[in-house]
Write a protein that holds these residues in place. Structure first.
Motif: not given
Length: 89
Positions: A9-12, A28, A30, A71-74, A76
Motif C-alpha cells: 500500500d501507499r500511505a502518508t 509518503r 510504501t 493513512r492509506k492513500d487512495p 492511483a
C-alpha cells in the motif's frame, strides 16, 4: 470502515512517537513488511520512502510505523483516455 493497511500500500505518515509533530509526518511511503505487535501501538509496519528520519535521528529510506500512524492513500486513478490494444495472434 476502510480496508486495513497491507504490504504494498501507499500511505502518508500522519503521526509518530512524537505525535503529529514528528519529522516524518506528511511524508509518503510504501508499506513493507509487518514487523510485529506492540503492546501500546498495535501493528508495526516497516515502511519505505525517501528522506525518512530514523529513530536514531539519521536520514534513511525505511522506518517502523504503527498502523495508526499511517493513512492509506487512495489508489492511483485509471486514466479514461487510455486505450487497450488488441493483439492479433
Amino acid at each position: 470502515m476502510s480496508e486495513p493497511i497491507k504490504t504494498g500500500d501507499r500511505a502518508t505518515i500522519i503521526a509518530g512517537a512524537l505525535g503529529d509533530k514528528g519529522p516524518n509526518v506528511g511524508k509518503r511511503v510504501t508499506v513493507g513488511t509487518l514487523r510485529g505487535e506492540h503492546s501500546q501501538h498495535g501493528r508495526i509496519w516497516r515502511v519505505h520512502g525517501e528522506g525518512l528520519i530514523t529513530e536514531y535521528g539519521f536520514e534513511g529510506t525505511e522506518v517502523d510505523c504503527a498502523a495508526a500512524w499511517l493513512r492509506k492513500d487512495p489508489p492511483a486513478p485509471v486514466h479514461a483516455g487510455t486505450k487497450q490494444l488488441d493483439v492479433a495472434a
